[in-house]
Design a protein around this motif. Structure first.
Motif, PDB file in Angstrom:
ATOM      1  N   ARG A  78       3.580  52.253   4.557  1.00  9.69           N
ATOM      2  CA  ARG A  78       4.141  53.184   3.335  1.00  9.69           C
ATOM      3  C   ARG A  78       5.342  52.417   2.894  1.00  9.69           C
ATOM      4  NH1 ARG A  78       1.461  58.238   3.886  1.00  9.69           N
ATOM      5  NH2 ARG A  78       1.974  58.289   1.687  1.00  9.69           N
ATOM      6  N   VAL A  79       5.938  51.698   3.641  1.00  3.72           N
ATOM      7  CA  VAL A  79       7.357  51.151   3.142  1.00  3.72           C
ATOM      8  C   VAL A  79       7.242  50.314   2.051  1.00  3.72           C
ATOM      9  CG1 VAL A  79       7.225  49.235   4.614  1.00  3.72           C
ATOM     10  CG2 VAL A  79       9.447  50.270   3.964  1.00  3.72           C
ATOM     11  N   ASP A  80       5.798  49.826   1.748  1.00  4.61           N
ATOM     12  CA  ASP A  80       5.736  49.008   0.568  1.00  4.61           C
ATOM     13  C   ASP A  80       4.939  49.677  -0.472  1.00  4.61           C
ATOM     14  OD1 ASP A  80       6.728  46.664   1.708  1.00  4.61           O
ATOM     15  OD2 ASP A  80       4.885  46.364   3.167  1.00  4.61           O
ATOM     16  N   HIS A  81       4.927  51.099  -0.477  1.00  6.80           N
ATOM     17  CA  HIS A  81       4.206  51.958  -1.428  1.00  6.80           C
ATOM     18  C   HIS A  81       5.268  52.215  -2.468  1.00  6.80           C
ATOM     19  CE1 HIS A  81       0.702  53.809   0.949  1.00  6.80           C
ATOM     20  NE2 HIS A  81       0.756  52.341   0.880  1.00  6.80           N
ATOM     21  N   TYR A  82       4.841  52.397  -3.562  1.00  9.23           N
ATOM     22  CA  TYR A  82       5.639  53.174  -4.525  1.00  9.23           C
ATOM     23  C   TYR A  82       5.732  54.400  -4.471  1.00  9.23           C
ATOM     24  CZ  TYR A  82       5.085  48.617  -6.872  1.00  9.23           C
ATOM     25  OH  TYR A  82       5.156  47.170  -7.029  1.00  9.23           O
ATOM     26  N   PRO A  83       6.838  55.127  -5.046  1.00  2.00           N
ATOM     27  CA  PRO A  83       7.111  56.582  -4.947  1.00  2.00           C
ATOM     28  C   PRO A  83       5.893  57.202  -5.171  1.00  2.00           C
ATOM     29  CG  PRO A  83       9.054  55.473  -6.040  1.00  2.00           C
ATOM     30  CD  PRO A  83       8.007  54.296  -5.799  1.00  2.00           C
ATOM     31  N   HIS A  84       5.310  57.290  -6.170  1.00  2.00           N
ATOM     32  CA  HIS A  84       3.944  58.042  -6.696  1.00  2.00           C
ATOM     33  C   HIS A  84       2.809  58.108  -5.359  1.00  2.00           C
ATOM     34  CE1 HIS A  84       2.459  54.188  -8.307  1.00  2.00           C
ATOM     35  NE2 HIS A  84       1.419  55.002  -8.074  1.00  2.00           N
ATOM     36  N   GLN A  85       3.107  57.051  -4.579  1.00  2.00           N
ATOM     37  CA  GLN A  85       1.858  56.733  -3.713  1.00  2.00           C
ATOM     38  C   GLN A  85       2.180  57.522  -2.532  1.00  2.00           C
ATOM     39  OE1 GLN A  85       2.256  52.462  -3.714  1.00  2.00           O
ATOM     40  NE2 GLN A  85       0.060  52.582  -4.178  1.00  2.00           N
TER      41      GLN A  85
END
Length: 118
Positions: A78-85
């Protein structure tokens, strides 16, 4: 005043030190706190590196740790996700992330206080 320290009249460098060690801001609307263009981990790491002497790798590792502390599942991914994700149908994970992001640069993330983990 912050504790016994007068803040009025401090220069930019001194204010930056205070902002990173003694005070922070928690936004009421999580979507306003995280930039949608950048990944969550990058934003956490940026806050950490602004106030601590960390390498990029150390800041990323700490960002992953902080995501886990606030209950974000699979923080390594999740560290590589964008905020909306981060939102799985509710804003709770995003809200937790912004709270941790706000506290990431402050001294409480060292475990000295539970203020930022609730």
């Amino acid at each position: 005043m912050l504790g016994n320290r007068e803040l009025l009249g401090l220069g930019p460098r001194a204010l930056r030190e205070v902002r990173g060690a003694g005070i922070g801001m928690v936004f009421q609307e999580p979507s306003a706190a995280l930039n949608p263009v950048f990944r969550v981990g990058r934003q956490l790491a940026e806050a950490l590196r602004a106030h601590r002497k960390l390498t990029k790798a150390q800041a990323r590792a700490r960002a992953i740790e902080l995501l886990g502390v606030v209950g974000i599942p699979e923080p390594e991914r999740r560290v590589d996700h964008y905020p909306h994700q981060l939102s799985g149908g509710t804003a709770t994970p995003r809200r937790r992330t912004t709270r941790r992001w706000t506290c990431a640069a402050c001294r409480w993330t060292t475990g000295r206080s539970a203020r930022c983990t609730r």
